[in-house]
Design an enzyme around this catalytic site. Structure first.
Site, PDB file in Angstrom:
ATOM      1  N   ASP A  64       0.819  -1.204   0.000  1.00  0.00           N
ATOM      2  CA  ASP A  64       0.000   0.000   0.000  1.00  0.00           C
ATOM      3  C   ASP A  64       0.858   1.262   0.000  1.00  0.00           C
ATOM      4  O   ASP A  64       0.722   2.134  -0.834  1.00  0.00           O
ATOM      5  CB  ASP A  64      -0.966   0.004   1.204  1.00  0.00           C
ATOM      6  CG  ASP A  64      -0.273  -0.341   2.523  1.00  0.00           C
ATOM      7  OD1 ASP A  64       0.977  -0.463   2.537  1.00  0.00           O
ATOM      8  OD2 ASP A  64      -0.971  -0.489   3.535  1.00  0.00           O
TER       9      ASP A  64
ATOM     10  N   ASP B 140       6.679   3.915   3.771  1.00  0.00           N
ATOM     11  CA  ASP B 140       6.837   5.046   4.683  1.00  0.00           C
ATOM     12  C   ASP B 140       8.312   5.126   5.063  1.00  0.00           C
ATOM     13  O   ASP B 140       9.115   5.688   4.325  1.00  0.00           O
ATOM     14  CB  ASP B 140       5.914   4.807   5.878  1.00  0.00           C
ATOM     15  CG  ASP B 140       5.808   5.994   6.811  1.00  0.00           C
ATOM     16  OD1 ASP B 140       6.424   7.020   6.534  1.00  0.00           O
ATOM     17  OD2 ASP B 140       5.109   5.903   7.830  1.00  0.00           O
TER      18      ASP B 140
ATOM     19  N   LYS C  91       6.118   7.818   0.609  1.00  0.00           N
ATOM     20  CA  LYS C  91       6.414   9.115   1.240  1.00  0.00           C
ATOM     21  C   LYS C  91       7.917   9.320   1.185  1.00  0.00           C
ATOM     22  O   LYS C  91       8.640   8.859   2.071  1.00  0.00           O
ATOM     23  CB  LYS C  91       5.977   9.105   2.711  1.00  0.00           C
ATOM     24  CG  LYS C  91       4.489   8.995   2.944  1.00  0.00           C
ATOM     25  CD  LYS C  91       4.225   9.049   4.447  1.00  0.00           C
ATOM     26  CE  LYS C  91       2.810   8.697   4.788  1.00  0.00           C
ATOM     27  NZ  LYS C  91       2.620   8.487   6.240  1.00  0.00           N
TER      28      LYS C  91
HETATM   29  P1  IMP Z   1       7.188   1.426   7.039  1.00  0.00           P
HETATM   30  O1  IMP Z   1       7.839   0.190   7.586  1.00  0.00           O
HETATM   31  O2  IMP Z   1       7.476   2.625   7.911  1.00  0.00           O
HETATM   32  O3  IMP Z   1       7.517   1.690   5.591  1.00  0.00           O
HETATM   33  O4  IMP Z   1       5.634   1.222   7.231  1.00  0.00           O
HETATM   34  C1  IMP Z   1       4.842   0.649   6.297  1.00  0.00           C
HETATM   35  C2  IMP Z   1       3.467   0.343   6.815  1.00  0.00           C
HETATM   36  O5  IMP Z   1       2.994   1.276   7.802  1.00  0.00           O
HETATM   37  C3  IMP Z   1       2.495   0.453   5.651  1.00  0.00           C
HETATM   38  O6  IMP Z   1       2.416  -0.761   4.963  1.00  0.00           O
HETATM   39  C4  IMP Z   1       1.202   0.867   6.314  1.00  0.00           C
HETATM   40  O7  IMP Z   1       0.481  -0.262   6.708  1.00  0.00           O
HETATM   41  C5  IMP Z   1       1.655   1.651   7.525  1.00  0.00           C
HETATM   42  N1  IMP Z   1       1.599   3.101   7.234  1.00  0.00           N
HETATM   43  C6  IMP Z   1       2.628   3.900   6.898  1.00  0.00           C
HETATM   44  N2  IMP Z   1       2.220   5.161   6.670  1.00  0.00           N
HETATM   45  C7  IMP Z   1       0.873   5.161   6.843  1.00  0.00           C
HETATM   46  C8  IMP Z   1      -0.153   6.183   6.721  1.00  0.00           C
HETATM   47  O8  IMP Z   1       0.082   7.354   6.389  1.00  0.00           O
HETATM   48  N3  IMP Z   1      -1.423   5.767   6.969  1.00  0.00           N
HETATM   49  C9  IMP Z   1      -1.749   4.503   7.322  1.00  0.00           C
HETATM   50  N4  IMP Z   1      -0.832   3.529   7.431  1.00  0.00           N
HETATM   51  C10 IMP Z   1       0.472   3.841   7.198  1.00  0.00           C
END
Ligand code: IMP
Length: 192
Positions: A111, A114, A142
């Site tokens: 999805d 981040d 992002k």
């Molecule tokens: P990462 O490990 O920080 O890249 O986090 C990834 C996961 O965190 C994604 O697959 C989402 O499920 C969740 N996530 C990250 N940003 C958002 C946001 O803005 N809204 C909702 N869920 C998010």
């Protein structure tokens, strides 16, 4: 609230970032590109990361089907320890893949990227299961939040470093069913 009353969406959403129409067009564009890139692969294995990527997986896989690309679908559920907002990169498998992926050409359907920590962990895990190839398609990214560089070959939209909901993405398990991606009003957090 009547059955056709969608106003509760609007009441909680400050701003729509990506519309339904934009998601549809981008999904089609990504599927077209990936269908061409994988023209030589008889059977691509899509791996959806639950739960956030479920809407994108449903639409993206059907679009690949329309492009004449047969796919198989697998699902994995993982969670990071601690607060999601400060994703630690320490990951726990809640639901593993059902089948062996050795020798398969895998596309991870995500999805949002981040910090990149979850994906970075998952890519290492899939490689340890000796997939023939692993690429990633992410609907959203992002760029300002990235902590670890992860090779995401296919990206739908780069968005600002703000918390978004909708189209699979939740806040406290809510708003996943929104057909678009948006930002919540501050008042929603205040009452949470
Ligand atoms: P990462 O490990 O920080 O890249 O986090 C990834 C996961 O965190 C994604 O697959 C989402 O499920 C969740 N996530 C990250 N940003 C958002 C946001 O803005 N809204 C909702 N869920 C998010």
């Amino acid at each position: 609230m009547g059955a056709n009353d969608e106003s509760w969406y609007d009441a909680d959403i400050q701003r729509v970032i990506i519309t339904e129409e934009q998601i549809r067009e981008k999904t089609e564009e990504l599927a077209r590109k990936i269908a061409a890139d994988y023209a030589h692969v008889p059977n691509v294995l899509l791996v959806c990361i639950l739960k956030g990527a479920v809407m994108f997986m449903a639409d993206f896989s059907r679009e690949l089907g329309r492009q004449g690309r047969p796919v198989e679908l697998e699902f994995i559920a993982i969670s990071s320890y601690g607060q999601r907002a400060t994703s630690s990169g320490v990951v726990r498998i809640l639901k593993d893949l059902d089948r062996d992926i050795a020798g398969r050409h895998v596309i991870v359907v995500e999805d949002i990227v981040d910090s990149g920590l979850t994906l970075s962990w998952l890519l290492k895990y899939l490689e340890s299961r000796t997939a023939a190839s692993v690429e990633v398609v992410a609907l959203l990214r992002k760029p300002d939040a990235i902590k670890v560089q992860v090779p995401v070959k296919y990206v739908g939209f780069d968005i600002p470093n703000e918390f978004v909901v909708g189209y699979g993405l939740d806040f406290a398990e809510r708003y996943r069913e929104l057909p678009y991606v948006g930002i919540l009003k501050p008042s929603v957090y205040a009452r949470a």
